[in-house]
Each structure stands twice: as structure tokens, then as C-alpha cells.
Design a protein around this motif. Sequence first.
Motif, PDB file in Angstrom:
ATOM      1  N   ALA A 403       0.818  -1.216   0.000  1.00 27.45           N
ATOM      2  CA  ALA A 403       0.000   0.000   0.000  1.00 27.45           C
ATOM      3  C   ALA A 403       0.848   1.260   0.000  1.00 27.45           C
ATOM      4  O   ALA A 403       0.752   2.115   0.894  1.00 27.45           O
ATOM      5  CB  ALA A 403      -0.960  -0.020   1.185  1.00 27.45           C
ATOM      6  N   LYS A 429      -0.406   4.865   0.839  1.00 29.17           N
ATOM      7  CA  LYS A 429      -1.765   5.067   0.339  1.00 29.17           C
ATOM      8  C   LYS A 429      -2.717   5.258   1.515  1.00 29.17           C
ATOM      9  O   LYS A 429      -2.394   4.974   2.678  1.00 29.17           O
ATOM     10  CB  LYS A 429      -2.201   3.852  -0.486  1.00 29.17           C
ATOM     11  N   ASP A 431      -5.272   3.590   2.278  1.00 32.86           N
ATOM     12  CA  ASP A 431      -5.728   2.351   2.895  1.00 32.86           C
ATOM     13  C   ASP A 431      -4.593   1.606   3.592  1.00 32.86           C
ATOM     14  O   ASP A 431      -4.767   0.441   3.961  1.00 32.86           O
ATOM     15  CB  ASP A 431      -6.358   1.443   1.846  1.00 32.86           C
ATOM     16  N   ALA A 432      -3.463   2.230   3.781  1.00 33.95           N
ATOM     17  CA  ALA A 432      -2.312   1.545   4.379  1.00 33.95           C
ATOM     18  C   ALA A 432      -2.602   1.189   5.839  1.00 33.95           C
ATOM     19  O   ALA A 432      -3.164   1.985   6.598  1.00 33.95           O
ATOM     20  CB  ALA A 432      -1.062   2.409   4.284  1.00 33.95           C
ATOM     21  N   TYR A 433      -2.192  -0.001   6.208  1.00 30.45           N
ATOM     22  CA  TYR A 433      -2.302  -0.468   7.599  1.00 30.45           C
ATOM     23  C   TYR A 433      -1.007  -0.063   8.293  1.00 30.45           C
ATOM     24  O   TYR A 433       0.061  -0.646   8.055  1.00 30.45           O
ATOM     25  CB  TYR A 433      -2.489  -1.975   7.623  1.00 30.45           C
ATOM     26  N   SER A 479      -2.519  -3.433   3.430  1.00 28.13           N
ATOM     27  CA  SER A 479      -3.692  -2.582   3.254  1.00 28.13           C
ATOM     28  C   SER A 479      -4.800  -3.081   4.160  1.00 28.13           C
ATOM     29  O   SER A 479      -4.958  -4.286   4.383  1.00 28.13           O
ATOM     30  CB  SER A 479      -4.148  -2.614   1.792  1.00 28.13           C
TER      31      SER A 479
END
Length: 808
Positions: A403, A429, A431-433, A479
Motif C-alpha cells: 500500500a 496510500k 488504505d495503508a495499515y 492494506s
Amino acid sequence: MRKIVTVFILVFVLFQTGTLRAQDLLKGTDLSTLKVDYMSDGDIAKIKSQLQSNNTTIEQVEPLALAKGMSAAEFDKLKVRLSATSMVSSTAASNGNVLNEIKGAQGRQQERVVNNKVKDTMNSLVFGSELFDTPDLNFEPNLKLATPVNYVLGPGDELQISVYGVQEYSATIPVSTEGKVNIQYVGQIPVSGMTIEAATQKIRGAISRVYSTVASGQSQVGISLSRIRTIKVTIIGSKQPGNYSISSLATVYNALFLGGGPGKNGSYRNIELLRNNKLYKKIDIYNFLVNGNQADNVGLKDNDVIRIPAYTQRVTVEGQVKRPGIFEMKSGETFKDLLAFASGFNEFAYTASVNVLQKTSKDFKVKDIKSSEFGSYKPLSGDVFRVSKILNRFENRISINGAVFRPNTYSFYEGMRISDLINQADGLKEDAYTSRATIVRTKADLTTEVTNVNLDRALSGEVEADIYLRKEDVVTVYSILDFKEDYKITIDGEIKKPGVYEFHDNLTLNDLLVQAGGLTGSASKRVEIARMIKSDENNDANPSRVQLFNLEIASGNNEQIKNFILAPFDVVNIRRMAVYEKPEMVTVSGAVNYTGKYVLANKKEKIYDVIQRAGGLTSVANVDGVKIKRPIQAKQIEELENVNLNLGKKDSIQNKLTKKLKEDLKYATIPVDWRKIVKDPSDKTNVTLFPGDEIEVSIYNESVKVSGSVLLTSEIPYSRGKGFSYYLGAVGGTDAKGWKNKAYIIYPNGRAAVSSSFFFIRSYPKVLPGSQIVVPEKPETKKMSTGEWVSIGSVITSLALLIVTAFK
């Protein structure tokens, strides 16, 4: 004065003799005075025509010509001129003129020298050998170019001399063996050994003394070289050594090409050109092959000798170079020069060092040449250089995927942190975890380990969390979408596009209806939604598997006032209206007043009602010929296929039956007793019609058809009171294969009846007008052979003996 006249007569006779011999080579008696050099092109053409007319070749004539006094040298000249004859234009061919030269654009002529190429397979890896194996490359002099001003004339050349202006003169004059040109009214002028430029000045001066207008400038003199002489050179040490007759404009490379290039052990770099028994020049072909330099490609002279000595030093280059092969080295040249001959390393070569296999007087040894030694190391004869491939590994590679905006492979540098790599990948991004990222790291022993990093802390500036990276690290940023379950939702029933759809948060019933194409016209107001029950504990008191929601909607409207919010894995069913059936039709054909299609007015519409709607039967209708043809439904075939008749796997009865229903029988026939229906419409034969049924009322037919295994298939006029046998007899009875006992009759309404027997008394069904009598064929039976009868008799005899013995 008398002596001059005598000499003139002798010369005239000599030339006449040569002409006669030229015209009659085969019939002449004395050819000792024939001079080929003084023969014109026309004479040569006449000789060739003479040979062709006698269907013979010049080689076949050679013994005859030598026997008549012609010298071997003159005959060789004649063969050369004949063999060099070229094809002429269509106009010249019609006049019988044949040229024996190859002409340039300016009319210049030169005898062609041809030498068949022999492919060098033994030296195919030697650098430079391919130069002499290519037939399209021959270094022939270009006759279309202007004559070099330093061209030296000699016997065999031919000059085109023209005087134009007030006075005119034109002649093609050869340089004689004495080195002179004989110009009419001017005399003989020695030109051998002179350049073309000097000879032109000398000839122009001699002509000006005879043609006064040349001296005054009223006429001009033009001199050009029209024919180039042939010289002889000797080649030693080539693949095809020998003496070669070549053009006087030829060069060293032209001669080497004719000789096939250096031989098996010949040198490509120390070729010697000997002239007047002295070394005139050394030729290095590599200058041309590597640099395109033709400085060594000098012109040849008569009696030159080209000597190709054996090579002194050859080495081999293998592996990752652009042109691997065997190369010849000169004294003092280094590996850098050898690399230039091989066109350098290719893009996959390991250039830090090169391995070389050397030969000593006793054995082999290996040496590694560093890149710093390329310019100083001098190869030894027999060296084999091996250029290896670069390793399939990286010295500064690091990767990031997942991500980030630009997942890719990047260059690593010392002191690089995780935040530096993420910034290089244009950041995370949305949605990155960020709670955890994984680094797969390669240890010194090539095993791998996993290191985790908290991106929130690392990117917020915490030095401890922003860890250092190492080369070959592979960073994975996850993500949050990777952890999200893929939810679905199902809709079925009276909807245009039933199926499974993606679930999204806040998805409503209205959203799903629109996404599925909207309600159909048969949709009712009832909607049932089934929702799965989620619980951590089992509740035995509540056996329900799902939670049901029953809604009422406005049918025909995709936008409901009460919008129901859906949940993951919901199953939506749109119910059908209780009464919603499209009009169904049947077909009436045959002898009724109004044929065509009729809509079934109710679900229990009878055949009598429909025929009455069709105007009833006509006067020509056969009352006994009413029937219903009902299409065989796919469901009926499927049910038959699912029935197990226990006939065994190899029995084909069921397969044949299924195939017959699918392909042959498209309808099932229902016989109708119209007489009973008319008397009592409630009779059971007044059947209820189904959609797709076809009612057929046949026209009254006063004949009976007899078919099958009978002598004559025919229609016999109906005769009241006549029975089954009467009609069989009317067609000649059954044939040899006819099975009368199994004959049956088909009535006009589709009903069939078979013959029967009672106490050996056989009765046949009644025959009605329009019926069809069918006589089937007897089944084939296998007759027992004599041996089988004998076996049966033996068994019976044995049994009889046993019985007799038992009762004794």
C-alpha cells in the motif's frame, strides 16, 4: 620501290589468311599464322556461330586446331575470348553479333574472371575467414569509374581514339605486343609503360601533325580506355593457390578473394606482396575488418606474387564478447587490442577480470587478468580467453511493495531508514495499515528473517521505530482492505437480473433493486428477506437458522417509501403475483370452418369448446379423424432418462427410446372420439387442452392405405363390410418377410388396434375409411446348423437311456 610493294603484299596476305582462318576454323588446313590478338569481335562471333552450327564445343576442336599448326598459346587465347562472351541485346542478337566482354556504362570492356568459392569449414571460427566465403563480395574493379590518370598502358589494352569537329575520325586500336598503337595515316606510336595521361598527350601531338584542324583547334581529339588488359599474378599459401589472370585494375583484396583467402594455417596479418622479386608491401586484413581502412588494398601489376605465410600467433576468445572466435595477434599487441578485434564485451560480461587458459611446454595453466592489466598483458600463442557472465545478484537493491504509491525496486545506500524508502515510494496510500509493516531480511548465510515495524511511530519521527534498512530487504506495507471480508448479497425472484452482488455499507433495498435492473411486471407486493443469525453461543431453544423479514412494497416501483437497510449475506426474494399468466394458445387445423390459433379462455378449456369456437366441423370432415398432437416436453424426456429400467449397462433400449423422443417424435398423439363428445360433452374423451396443443381434423378419405411388408403398397377404396383380409388380398398379400399375425391398423384419429387370437381363432380389427393397415417385418431368426441338431439329438438320446435305465 619493288621491295616496298612486296612487303605490302605479304602483310596483306597475312591478314587475309588470319581472316580466312577465323571464318573457317574447322575447314582450314594451316592455322600456324592465326593471331588471336588481331582478330576482331566479329571474327570471334563468327567462330562461335560456326561451333554452334556444328553442335560442338571449343574443347572438342582443340586436337584438330593443334594438328593444323595452331600454337597452344594462341588456342588458349581463343578459349579465353570465347568463354568471356556475354549475352547481347535483342537487336545485336538478330544480326549475329556476340560480344566476349563485360561492358561498363561507358562501353569499357574487361574479361570476367570467375572462381568458384569453397566454403571454409575448418577455419570458420577464424576472424576474417567469412570475408572470403561470401560470393557477393569479390572486390572487382568498377569499370564505370573514370580511368585513373596514373593507369599504365601495356599490351592488351585498347584505346578508343576519336577526332571530331571539322575533321572526323574514330577507331578502336589495341596496344600491340610491341607496346604500340597503329593509327591510320598517323603511324605507330609507342605507349607501353606510359600512363594514360602521358599517352593521351603523345597521341594528340602525333595526330595534330597529320590533321591540320587539330593543330588549329578546329577539331578536337578524344582518347579513352575501351578495353582493359589482363595481367597474371601468382598467389601462394591461399586455399586455392595458383596463377590467376585478372584485370589490370585489380587490387590485392580482389586477388585474395579469387584465391579463397588464406589457407588453413595462413596469416591474415602478414601477407606479402612481392614485385620484381622484392617485398613491395605487407598487408594486414584486420585494418580493413576492424577499421574499414583499405590503405593496404594496393593495385596489382603483371607478374606480382602474393605470398601468404603461416601465422605465428593465434588466440581464442570465448564467452561474453560481441564477436567470439579465433584471432591472430602481432608482436607487441595487448589484450586491449584483442578486445577491440572481438568488438568489446557484451552487456552481460563480467569485466572486472578475464580468465585465460595458457599452454606451457608441459601442461596448461590458468591466469586471471585484472581490468587494470588489459592494456599491458600481451597474449601468448594458444591462449584461450574466457569472458564469464556477471552474477545474477545486486549490490544495492532494496524493494517495497503493498500500500504505497510507487511499489518498486530502489537503490540502497548506507544509513537508509524505513521512512526514507517510503518517501522514495511517494508515501503511503490511504488504505495503508500503519500499525505493522513486515521486512523480510536476508542474513549473511542467505537464510531469511522477518522484522516488524510500526509505521505510525516510524513516520512520526521516533528514531527507534524508524529502523535502518539493509540491502536486499523486502518491505511489505499491508492494506486494511486485505483484512476486510468479501461480503455478498443475493436477490432472486421477480427481478430482471437476479444474482449475487457485492455488498457495500449502507446498501438499501432500493439500491439493490436498481442495481439488479428493477422489478418485473409480475412482481407482487410481497418481499421476503432472509438474514443470517450471528451468535457466539448455541441456543437449542431457538432452532431458527435465519431471521426472516416480510415486507410489502409498491409493485412496479423501484423506489420504495420505506427503504430497508440490508446486511451482509442477505437473501432477497421478490414474490410473484398470485394471478399473472400470459394468454396461452392452441392451434386448430384441417376440416373446420375457421382454422388458426385460439387462446385458451380458461385453465380447463376442452377440445369440444375450441372446435365450436372454430365454427365446428365442415361437411367434408371425417368424424372419426379428430386428434390432438401434444408437444413432448423436455421435462418428460428428463424423467425418462432418470428412470432405471434395470436393463443393464450395455442394453441400448432406453438410449434408443430417449433418442427417439428427442429427435424423431416431437409430438404425442391423443385420439379423440368425436361421436361420443357430440352426444355427451362431459364424456372423458373431451380432454382438457394444454398450451401448444394442435387439434387436427382430417378430411374424409374413402380409401384404406396398406403398407409395410406387402407386395404392393397402395390405397384401396373403402368397401363397407369388408374386413382386414380383403384389403391385404387387394395388394397381393404379404411378402416373404411379412408378419401377418402382428399386423395392426391405424385409425384416422391416431388410435391403433392389433389383431388378436382366441383358441387358435384370429380376429382382426374393424377397418374404417381413412385407416392405414401396416404389416410389420418378421424378426430375423438364426437357423440351427446340422452340428447343433446332432448335439441336441445326442442329448435327447442320452436322457432317454438314463430314463430307461432308471425304470429297469
